[in-house]
Write a protein that holds these residues in place. Structure first.
Motif, PDB file in Angstrom:
ATOM      1  N   LEU A 199      82.678  32.489  50.922  1.00  0.00           N
ATOM      2  CA  LEU A 199      83.033  33.250  52.117  1.00  0.00           C
ATOM      3  C   LEU A 199      82.036  32.943  53.227  1.00  0.00           C
ATOM      4  N   VAL A 200      82.545  32.679  54.431  1.00  0.00           N
ATOM      5  CA  VAL A 200      81.696  32.274  55.554  1.00  0.00           C
ATOM      6  C   VAL A 200      81.906  33.215  56.739  1.00  0.00           C
ATOM      7  N   ASP A 201      80.780  33.655  57.330  1.00  0.00           N
ATOM      8  CA  ASP A 201      80.841  34.447  58.558  1.00  0.00           C
ATOM      9  C   ASP A 201      79.741  33.971  59.498  1.00  0.00           C
ATOM     10  N   ASP A 202      79.807  34.413  60.754  1.00  0.00           N
ATOM     11  CA  ASP A 202      78.805  33.976  61.725  1.00  0.00           C
ATOM     12  C   ASP A 202      77.508  34.766  61.603  1.00  0.00           C
ATOM     13  N   VAL A 203      77.569  36.103  61.670  1.00  0.00           N
ATOM     14  CA  VAL A 203      76.360  36.916  61.642  1.00  0.00           C
ATOM     15  C   VAL A 203      76.453  37.967  60.540  1.00  0.00           C
ATOM     16  N   LEU A 204      75.425  38.053  59.728  1.00  0.00           N
ATOM     17  CA  LEU A 204      75.316  39.063  58.677  1.00  0.00           C
ATOM     18  C   LEU A 204      74.370  40.157  59.162  1.00  0.00           C
ATOM     19  N   THR A 205      74.870  41.398  59.178  1.00  0.00           N
ATOM     20  CA  THR A 205      74.010  42.540  59.509  1.00  0.00           C
ATOM     21  C   THR A 205      73.924  43.442  58.286  1.00  0.00           C
ATOM     22  N   THR A 206      74.825  44.402  58.163  1.00  0.00           N
ATOM     23  CA  THR A 206      74.817  45.257  56.970  1.00  0.00           C
ATOM     24  C   THR A 206      75.466  44.593  55.771  1.00  0.00           C
ATOM     25  N   GLY A 207      76.341  43.610  56.019  1.00  0.00           N
ATOM     26  CA  GLY A 207      77.108  42.988  54.939  1.00  0.00           C
ATOM     27  C   GLY A 207      78.436  43.660  54.698  1.00  0.00           C
ATOM     28  N   ALA A 208      78.796  44.643  55.528  1.00  0.00           N
ATOM     29  CA  ALA A 208      80.022  45.410  55.310  1.00  0.00           C
ATOM     30  C   ALA A 208      81.273  44.537  55.374  1.00  0.00           C
ATOM     31  N   THR A 209      81.357  43.663  56.363  1.00  0.00           N
ATOM     32  CA  THR A 209      82.561  42.840  56.522  1.00  0.00           C
ATOM     33  C   THR A 209      82.712  41.858  55.364  1.00  0.00           C
ATOM     34  N   LEU A 210      81.648  41.166  55.012  1.00  0.00           N
ATOM     35  CA  LEU A 210      81.723  40.216  53.903  1.00  0.00           C
ATOM     36  C   LEU A 210      81.995  40.922  52.584  1.00  0.00           C
ATOM     37  N   THR A 211      81.430  42.101  52.400  1.00  0.00           N
ATOM     38  CA  THR A 211      81.701  42.864  51.181  1.00  0.00           C
ATOM     39  C   THR A 211      83.167  43.263  51.112  1.00  0.00           C
ATOM     40  N   ALA A 212      83.728  43.713  52.229  1.00  0.00           N
ATOM     41  CA  ALA A 212      85.140  44.095  52.257  1.00  0.00           C
ATOM     42  C   ALA A 212      86.043  42.901  51.963  1.00  0.00           C
ATOM     43  N   CYS A 213      85.687  41.739  52.496  1.00  0.00           N
ATOM     44  CA  CYS A 213      86.467  40.525  52.222  1.00  0.00           C
ATOM     45  C   CYS A 213      86.384  40.153  50.749  1.00  0.00           C
ATOM     46  N   GLY A 214      85.163  40.130  50.223  1.00  0.00           N
ATOM     47  CA  GLY A 214      84.985  39.769  48.824  1.00  0.00           C
ATOM     48  C   GLY A 214      85.686  40.734  47.889  1.00  0.00           C
ATOM     49  N   GLN A 215      85.630  42.028  48.205  1.00  0.00           N
ATOM     50  CA  GLN A 215      86.279  43.020  47.355  1.00  0.00           C
ATOM     51  C   GLN A 215      87.795  42.885  47.392  1.00  0.00           C
TER      52      GLN A 215
END
Length: 240
Positions: A199-215
């Motif tokens: 999974l690739v994103d531009d900016v990681l802050t809390t990780g909420a978006t990437l976690t939601a995608c992965g889940q």
């Protein structure tokens, strides 16, 4: 050979009217330098996390999302010219810089040896309303560069954002998690079955978006494996 000559001539002509500049500092660059000047390449705040099986980005997903590997390429430092670089391809049409940063990041991931089992690269998707407004998904260009250098498939239509919400930059704290909860879905689960997904994103802050995608992927495809590659990781007092 003729086509290469025509392309070079067009590039030279464009260079006369639109001289290339460094995507970070704005100073002039030669074609050989690429999208970033030598000084900015030397000064860029690389994390080196892609070399480490255990690193602060891995820690950010601990207990939230089971990941095989996770890393970020650069530190996202407020006030730096590299923050403006990210803003450039996020808000100002700099998709070529996003792709070039992805190529650079991908070469580092390939050299590390920790991402050799990745099967497919998947960018964090934008909702179609935001995509229409911006015209492109910057994470897709970063992901395309990474996929190219890793020599694996790029998937851009199977993970989708099905619910439009506020921008993550407009919310803070626990609201970031609520804002993306249930916002993503997998269209064809069988396409991700038994695959290692980066999974690739531009900016990681809390990780909420990437976690939601992965889940969302794991809910639809329990035998999938997830790794994370963020181009930049924001600094905060307790972590990256």
């Amino acid at each position: 050979m003729a086509n290469n000559g025509i392309s070079a001539a067009l590039a030279d002509l464009c260079g006369l009217f639109f001289p290339p500049v460094c995507a970070a500092c704005g100073r002039g660059v030669t074609r050989e330098m690429g999208f970033m000047c030598a000084e900015c390449r030397l000064d860029i705040p690389l994390t080196e996390y892609w070399k480490m099986p255990d690193n602060p980005v891995m820690d950010r997903f601990a207990g939230r999302l089971p990941v095989v590997q996770a890393s970020a390429f650069i530190h996202y430092v407020h006030g730096s010219r590299y923050r403006e670089l990210v803003h450039g391809f996020k808000y100002s049409g700099g998709w070529k810089s996003a792709r070039d940063m992805g190529l650079w990041y991908g070469s580092c991931l390939a050299e590390s040896g920790l991402y050799g089992e990745v099967d497919v690269v998947v960018p964090v998707p934008l909702h179609r309303r935001k995509l229409l407004g911006r015209g492109y998904n910057q994470a897709q260009y970063i992901a395309a560069g990474i996929a190219s250098t890793l020599g694996v498939e790029l998937s851009t239509g199977n993970l989708v954002r099905s619910r439009h919400g506020r921008s993550q930059t407009a919310v803070e704290g626990h609201e970031r998690w609520e804002n993306v909860d249930g916002a993503f879905k997998v269209v064809k689960p069988q396409a991700f079955a038994d695959r290692h997904i980066l999974l690739v994103d531009d900016v990681l802050t809390t990780g909420a978006t990437l976690t939601a995608c992965g889940q969302a992927i794991l809910d639809s495809v329990p035998d999938a494996r997830i790794s994370i590659a963020a181009l930049a990781a924001a600094r905060h007092p307790g972590g990256v």
